[in-house]
Scaffold this active site. Sequence first.
Site, PDB file in Angstrom:
ATOM      1  N   ASP A   1     -10.246  39.604 -11.051  1.00 23.65           N
ATOM      2  CA  ASP A   1     -11.117  40.357 -10.145  1.00 23.65           C
ATOM      3  C   ASP A   1     -10.611  41.793  -9.979  1.00 23.65           C
ATOM      4  O   ASP A   1      -9.528  42.152 -10.463  1.00 23.65           O
ATOM      5  CB  ASP A   1     -11.178  39.624  -8.796  1.00 23.65           C
TER       6      ASP A   1
ATOM      7  N   ASP B   1     -22.055  40.262  -6.727  1.00 27.60           N
ATOM      8  CA  ASP B   1     -22.366  38.837  -6.591  1.00 27.60           C
ATOM      9  C   ASP B   1     -23.843  38.648  -6.229  1.00 27.60           C
ATOM     10  O   ASP B   1     -24.379  39.415  -5.426  1.00 27.60           O
ATOM     11  CB  ASP B   1     -21.507  38.216  -5.485  1.00 27.60           C
TER      12      ASP B   1
HETATM   13  C1  GLA Z   1     -15.564  39.022  -5.915  1.00 29.09           C
HETATM   14  C2  GLA Z   1     -16.181  38.358  -7.149  1.00 29.09           C
HETATM   15  C3  GLA Z   1     -16.657  36.960  -6.825  1.00 29.09           C
HETATM   16  C4  GLA Z   1     -15.520  36.140  -6.236  1.00 29.09           C
HETATM   17  C5  GLA Z   1     -14.959  36.856  -5.034  1.00 29.09           C
HETATM   18  C6  GLA Z   1     -13.732  36.225  -4.454  1.00 29.09           C
HETATM   19  O1  GLA Z   1     -16.551  39.320  -4.985  1.00 29.09           O
HETATM   20  O2  GLA Z   1     -17.226  39.138  -7.628  1.00 29.09           O
HETATM   21  O3  GLA Z   1     -17.181  36.349  -7.972  1.00 29.09           O
HETATM   22  O4  GLA Z   1     -14.537  35.915  -7.207  1.00 29.09           O
HETATM   23  O5  GLA Z   1     -14.598  38.193  -5.349  1.00 29.09           O
HETATM   24  O6  GLA Z   1     -13.339  36.921  -3.328  1.00 29.09           O
END
Ligand code: GLA
Length: 544
Positions: A178, A243
Site C-alpha cells: 500500500d 477504493d
Molecule cells: C487502502 C487500500 C485498500 C486497503 C486499505 C487498508 O485504502 O486502497 O485496498 O488495503 O488501504 O487500510
Amino acid sequence: MKKFGVRKTALLLVLFLIVCLEAGTLQAQSGARQAAIPLPPMGWSSWNSFSNTVDAQVVIAQAKAMVSTGMAKAGYQYINIDEGWWLGERDKDGNIVVDPKAWPALADGEKPGDMANIVRFIHAQGLKAGIYTDAGADGCSTYGPDIGPSIPHTGSEGHYEQDFLQFAKWGFDYVKVDWCGGFGENLDPAVQYAEIARAIARAEAITGHRLYYSICNWGKDSPWSWAPNVGGVEADIWRTSGDIVAPIVANSKNSGRKASFKGMLSNFDQGIHPEAQHTGFYNDPDMMVLGMAGLSDAEDRVHMGLWAISGAPLLVGADLTKLSDATLATLTNAAVLAIDQDALGLQAVKVAEAAPGLQVWSKPLSTAGARAVILLNRGTAAASIAVRFSDLGLKDSAPARVKNLWASKADQNDSAPFNSSYANFVPAGDAVMLLIQGVEAGRATYTGVKAGPGQPLNFTHVASRARVARIQIAYTNPDKKPRFAELRVNGQIATRIAFPSTGSGNATGMVTIQSLLELTGPNNTLSFSTPGNSSPQIKSISLE
Ligand code: GLA
C-alpha cells in the site's frame, strides 16, 4: 419439418462450419504460437468485509468457505490478508512481531505469533496465501485507521529486504504493498516500488519461494506508465484508483455502509489502460464489491462482466460464508471467468458509443475471431445497443455466431449466425455480455530495421485500422526466464513487454499487446529497445 426448414438448417450448418474452420488458436503468419503468460490473480481479500478486525479465525472460515462454496474449483485461489494483521511492533533486530492471540498455534508443534501457521492452514486447503504492508514507514493504520485507534510504524520502509524475506520465509505467495506512508512522506512511487520489487527478487532468490506483487498506490503518478516490469518484476498488478467502498463490517460502527453502482463504474473507467496491460502485467480496478450491501443481483452481474472483460484481478471482498446463491452463480460463471482468464491477457477497449452512455466494449480473445463484448447501458432508459463486427476487427463479410453469456441456457445461443452486426435490448443501468465468434480481418506483417548494434529496432510506416491496435509480436528467447523489451510508439511513453522463454531451440513464440496508434495511414513508428542485457530477438510484428 417443413421443406424450407430443412434447407435453412442445412444452410446454417454450412455457415457454422465456415466459422469453425476459420477459427482456431491465434497464430501469427509466421506460424508462431501465443506464449503462456501469467494470468490475473483470482481470490479473496479480507479488507472490504473485515477491515482491521482480520485474524486467524476470520481467515480460517474464509479459506474453508472458498473451498466449500465451489469457488476454489472455479479458479479462485488466493486468501489475502489485508491491513490489520500487524500492529506495527518489531523486536530488537527489527523483525516483525504479531499478536499471538490473533495468530495462535493451529496445529501441534506450532508457536503462537508465527504467521507461518496460518499460511500452512491456507496451503492445506489447496489455496495460496497473501499478505500486506505499506511502502512507507507508517501504514494506512497510522494515517486513516478504519476501525481501531491509529497505530504507528505499520510500514516496511527501512526494512524492505528484511520484511519481504520474512514474508517469503513464512510461505506467503502474494504481497500487496500500500501507499499511505509513501504518499504521506511524498515519496516517488516508481522509485519505491522498484526498490521493493528488488527486495522481493532477493527474497525469492534466497528462499526459492515466489511472491506475487500487488502494487496499491491508487493510480497516483500513472502506475500504468511505470509498473509493468518495475524493478525487473516478471508479473504484477497495480491499482488504478481509490477504493470502491470503505469496509462494511458486520456488527461494527461501519455496518451501515453501502457500495454504489456508480462507484463501481467509476473504478472500471479509471482502470482502462489497455496499452499497459499485456504479457502478465495488469491494471487493478480494486477488489470486487459483489455480494456486499448496495448492489442488486443485476448490478452484480454487470460488475462481474466489467471486471472480466477488463481482464482484471478477481479479488472478492465479500464475506464468503454469507454469499447468496445468486452471487455465487455470478462469481463462478465459467464462461465469464474464462474471459477474464483468457490466455492473451488483454483488456477491453471501448469500440463504439452511438449515443452518450450506450457503449460497446470489446476484449480480444486467444481463439482467432473470438471477442468478448459488453453492451453497456449507462443511461436512464432502456435502449437497443448494436455492435458492428467491423468495429471488433472482424471480417464484415463473414457471418458470426453470438452467445449471450448471462441469458438462461435456452436463450444463450442466438440461433442463426449474424451478418455485419448484432443488436440487443439493454435495460437502464444494465449490460448484455456476449461471446462473438467471427472471422479475423486481414493482418499486415512488418519487419524491423536497426540503425546499428545496440540501437532500437524500428518498425516504420505502420498502419492500423483501429486506434487501439492489437499487435502480435513474433520473437525468440532461448533463456529459461522471460526477457524484456521497451516499446515506444510515436515517441510516446514506453511500456515494458515480457517475452517468455521459447525454449532452447530456435522456435518462434508470439506475444500480443495493444497500442495506441493515433496516426492515421501508414505513419506510425514502433521502436523496441532493451532495458537489460539480453533482448528477445523480435522477428516481426503483425496487426490488423
Ligand atoms: C487502502 C487500500 C485498500 C486497503 C486499505 C487498508 O485504502 O486502497 O485496498 O488495503 O488501504 O487500510
